[in-house]
Design an enzyme around this catalytic site. Structure first.
Site, short mmCIF file in Angstrom:
data_model
loop_
_atom_site.label_atom_id
_atom_site.label_comp_id
_atom_site.label_asym_id
_atom_site.label_seq_id
_atom_site.Cartn_x
_atom_site.Cartn_y
_atom_site.Cartn_z
N CYS A 2 41.27 79.18 91.01
CA CYS A 2 41.07 78.15 91.41
C CYS A 2 40.76 78.46 92.84
CB CYS A 2 42.42 77.37 90.45
SG CYS A 2 42.62 76.77 89.08
N ARG A 33 35.00 81.87 93.62
CA ARG A 33 36.40 82.55 93.22
C ARG A 33 36.76 82.59 91.72
NH1 ARG A 33 40.05 81.56 97.46
NH2 ARG A 33 41.69 81.54 96.03
N TRP A 103 40.03 77.94 87.31
CA TRP A 103 39.81 79.07 86.02
C TRP A 103 41.19 78.90 85.22
CZ3 TRP A 103 41.94 83.49 85.04
CH2 TRP A 103 41.24 84.62 84.91
N ASN A 130 45.98 75.02 92.02
CA ASN A 130 45.44 76.87 92.07
C ASN A 130 47.31 77.23 92.06
OD1 ASN A 130 45.03 78.95 92.54
ND2 ASN A 130 44.58 78.70 94.71
N GLY A 131 47.22 77.87 91.07
CA GLY A 131 48.51 78.52 91.09
C GLY A 131 48.91 78.64 89.03
N GLU A 559 35.65 103.47 91.19
CA GLU A 559 34.54 102.01 91.58
C GLU A 559 33.53 102.02 91.02
OE1 GLU A 559 34.23 98.47 93.63
OE2 GLU A 559 35.59 100.00 93.62
N LYS A 563 32.20 98.61 88.97
CA LYS A 563 31.49 97.62 89.02
C LYS A 563 30.34 96.81 88.26
CE LYS A 563 32.26 96.31 92.45
NZ LYS A 563 33.59 96.24 92.05
N GLU A 566 32.00 94.92 85.93
CA GLU A 566 32.21 93.58 86.19
C GLU A 566 31.02 93.11 86.00
OE1 GLU A 566 35.43 93.70 89.73
OE2 GLU A 566 34.38 95.04 90.10
N HIS A 582 39.83 117.84 78.73
CA HIS A 582 41.15 116.65 77.34
C HIS A 582 40.42 115.91 77.46
CE1 HIS A 582 44.06 120.13 79.89
NE2 HIS A 582 43.03 120.01 80.71
N LYS A 683 37.04 86.14 92.21
CA LYS A 683 37.33 87.20 93.83
C LYS A 683 39.02 86.21 93.91
CE LYS A 683 35.34 88.71 97.15
NZ LYS A 683 34.88 90.10 96.81
#
Length: 688
Positions: A2, A33, A103, A130-131, A559, A563, A566, A582, A683
């Site tokens: 948020c 964010r 969010w 926010n939280g 990574e 990406k 995401e 394996h 973010k």
């Protein structure tokens, strides 16, 4: 996650239209964010006798909330204004407005669940948050018993209703002098969890109160002199006492929404309550037990804090000539790496050794060298960056290095010892799981080192020492330039820790030479942009992608796959090539695209073997290799080969990730998804 923003103008005439645009633009700066709904609260029209900012009773504040993006909110607000007699040209000498991007965590994205949340139909108290309030169910049940009705499924709604309950109870008991800050402090005493809050109230017109525990929040201050230009600088909040000097005050989740207005900021610390009233800023320190001991509403003493100056420019948070922030940030990496290393690499003269200088660590290097082990702790991309740096740190320091995902460390309550050095890696410096892990490590007595991109962040403030990566503002949700700067900082950390070993001096100097050359090598890698765009066209209809790497480039595989998943919303998996037999080998056929990282290092011959085995099973291979090695990896001419510049092995992950970043970017564009705000992601993850 948020984003919260507030704007208070004092003795500065501002029209309602201007106030709305400041709030909307503040929210636009916080879009990165992550959010799924938005809202604002502004004042109604005051009676003419109150337009000078009198503290007499005022009309209830207006609240606007809308599901979707900020432009949907803007459209909705102006439609509502057009259907009423609200005058956009009405001027306010003093006005306090608040805004929020949400969010969803409790309740679906919908106007009723959006912020600001209110105390009831009269909007007596209005809050943005926010939280997460972890004890909201208990508070909600208590408030229901006292006759409050709830309209949303959010945890936030208990906060303004609790404020109204505290206010009403204080007045019933005859305490007519109850202040806004006393109400908020009493509310805080009942809240558990992480939060950053801004309160606005009909009972305290033209006042705002901000407080935080865990979630980020800062205050921006802009003063004017008589000709309305920026006034003289000041360095301490104690100068912001009640005065008639015109000023504008801003509250924000981060600096991006403030820097276009002012560079003078105060990073609010946990437990602080910031009260904006009559042009003054007062800061109180919350004491959890004080209200309980006194039996009444708390009256804590004020504290003094110094203002700091933001070291960023508005241009850093604009897209410039690029279509998306992610694209801009990928192409900024030569410059961001140069900035990361500036002043930290020392080549020395003809008879002086090449060294690194990390000012934030110099007083703690001896302690780190004596550590029983070094523990890297992070989440997501930051974890991957630490994983990429682990081999060189082990090589140069001779100290065992372990990796911990922050949430998993907390879930297991894994052992952390006093003899450990715990390194916390976070771009924002506010990642909730990493912050909780930091608290855990501090409790266990470890030396705590922070590696962040945000000066004044919670991790930067609460660790014993650390290094800022200085990558510049990163707006795109998918981290790119921060990742490469993190690897470089951790490589320099390895060089600093190992600088007392004569046996590794030649190796260290080779790495330092490689660091000097790194920005130009990244610039060369960026020339693969067109090639990666063409590859993205071939892969855009695929459902899955495997990425194989090992050694230094196992982290690159993780990574690169991260990406792609995401932003391109394609299933992708980074796999340690040594684990191929394996399980993963069962997936190989002529349809599944497989990306193999096989640049020249000590694992090169093993990766050649992997390529041969995948090719024997008709794998659809894309191979990344060092320039000049194409013939060594292209078995039978059946592979698509991507050649990248060769650098020192421990720095090669910085080069190798660039084509994968470009691939993820172009895949996303061609698949028609939002590059900078991928679905369901934020973010800065400020809740666990």
């Amino acid at each position: 996650m948020c984003g919260i923003f507030a704007y208070l103008n004092y003795n500065v005439n501002r029209e309602r239209r201007y106030i709305l645009e400041v709030l909307f633009n503040g929210l636009r700066r916080l879009e990165y964010r992550g959010y799924d709904s938005a809202g604002i609260s502004i004042d109604s029209s005051f009676p003419s006798s109150l337009s000078n900012g009198s503290s007499s009773d005022s009309l209830p504040p207006l609240v606007f909330r809308q599901e979707g993006n900020i432009e949907s909110l803007v459209k909705s607000v102006y439609q509502d204004v057009a259907s009423t007699d609200l005058n956009l040209e009405e001027s306010f000498l003093v006005h306090a407005g608040i805004a929020h991007t949400r969010w969803a965590t409790h309740g679906e994205p919908a106007p009723r669940n959006s912020h600001p949340q209110t105390s009831g139909p009269g909007n007596e108290f209005v809050v943005v948050h926010n939280g997460v309030v972890t004890n909201y169910q208990v508070l909600k049940e208590t408030l229901l018993r006292h006759g409050f009705n709830f309209e949303s499924e959010t945890d936030t709604e208990v906060i303004p209703k609790l404020a109204k309950f505290v206010f009403d109870k204080a007045n019933e008991e005859g305490d007519q002098t109850v202040t806004f800050s006393q109400v908020v402090l009493e509310v805080m005493r009942h809240l558990e969890g992480a939060y950053a809050l801004i309160f606005k109230s009909q009972h305290y017109p033209n006042e705002l109160i901000a407080c935080k525990r865990g979630s980020p929040l800062l205050l921006g201050v802009k003063e004017f002199n008589e000709d309305m230009s920026n006034g003289p600088s000041f360095q301490d909040v104690k100068l912001l006492t009640k005065s008639e000097q015109p000023k504008e005050l801003f509250l924000s989740s981060d600096a991006n929404a403030v820097v276009e207005h002012t560079k003078k900021v105060l990073v609010i610390e946990d437990g602080e309550v910031v009260h904006l009233k009559d042009g003054a800023v007062s800061i109180l320190k919350f004491d959890q037990g004080k209200g309980k001991r006194s039996g009444g509403l708390a009256r804590p003493a004020s504290v003094q804090r110094a203002l700091s100056v933001l070291e960023m420019e508005v241009e850093q948070i604009n897209k410039g000539n690029y279509e998306h922030y992610m694209q801009k940030e990928i192409h900024e990496q030569p410059e961001s790496l140069t900035t990361t290393m500036r002043g930290r690499l020392i080549r020395g003269g003809s008879c002086k050794a090449k060294t690194v200088l990390l000012g934030g660590l110099k007083d703690h290097l001896k302690t780190i060298r004596r550590s029983r082990r070094i523990v890297f702790i992070g989440c997501g991309t930051s974890y991957n960056a630490a994983l990429a740096a682990r081999p060189i740190l082990e090589e140069l320091s001779g100290i065992p290095v372990t990796m911990e995902i922050a949430s998993d460390l907390l879930d297991r309550q894994g052992p952390i010892y006093r003899e450990d050095t715990a390194v916390f890696v976070s771009q924002s410096g506010e990642t909730a799981d990493t912050l909780r892990a930091l608290e855990y490590a501090l409790e266990n007595g470890a030396l705590c080192v922070g590696i962040t991109n945000t000066v004044g962040s919670a991790i930067a403030r609460n660790t014993h020492c650390g290094v800022h990566i200085n990558a510049g503002a990163e707006i795109g949700v998918a981290s790119t330039k921060a990742y490469t700067s993190q690897i470089v900082v951790m490589a320099m950390l390895a060089l600093a820790i190992g600088s007392d070993a004569i046996s590794s001096q030649i190796r260290r100097e080779a790495i330092i030479d490689g660091l000097f050359e790194l920005p130009s090598k990244v610039r060369e890698a960026l020339k693969l942009d067109r090639e990666m765009k063409d590859l993205a066209k071939l892969l855009m209809a695929e459902q899955s992608l495997l990425v194989f790497g090992r050694g230094y480039n196992y982290a690159t595989a993780l990574e690169g796959a991260l990406k792609v998943k995401e932003v391109a919303l394609m299933h992708s998996e980074g796999i340690l090539a040594g684990e191929m037999k394996h399980g993963p080998l069962a997936l190989v056929d002529e349809n599944l695209p497989i990306f193999v990282i096989a640049t020249h290092d000590v694992c090169f011959s093993k990766q050649q073997s992997v390529i041969q085995q995948l090719n024997a099973r008709k794998g659809r291979l894309i191979v990344m290799c060092s320039r000049g090695d194409a013939s060594s990896v292209n078995v039978g001419g059946s592979c698509r080969v991507i050649e990248v510049p060769q650098v020192e092995d421990c720095l090669q992950p910085v080069i190798n990730i660039v084509p994968l970043q470009l691939l993820a970017y172009h895949l996303t564009v061609q698949r028609g998804y939002n590059v900078d705000q991928p679905r369901n992601l934020a973010k800065s993850v400020t809740t666990e």
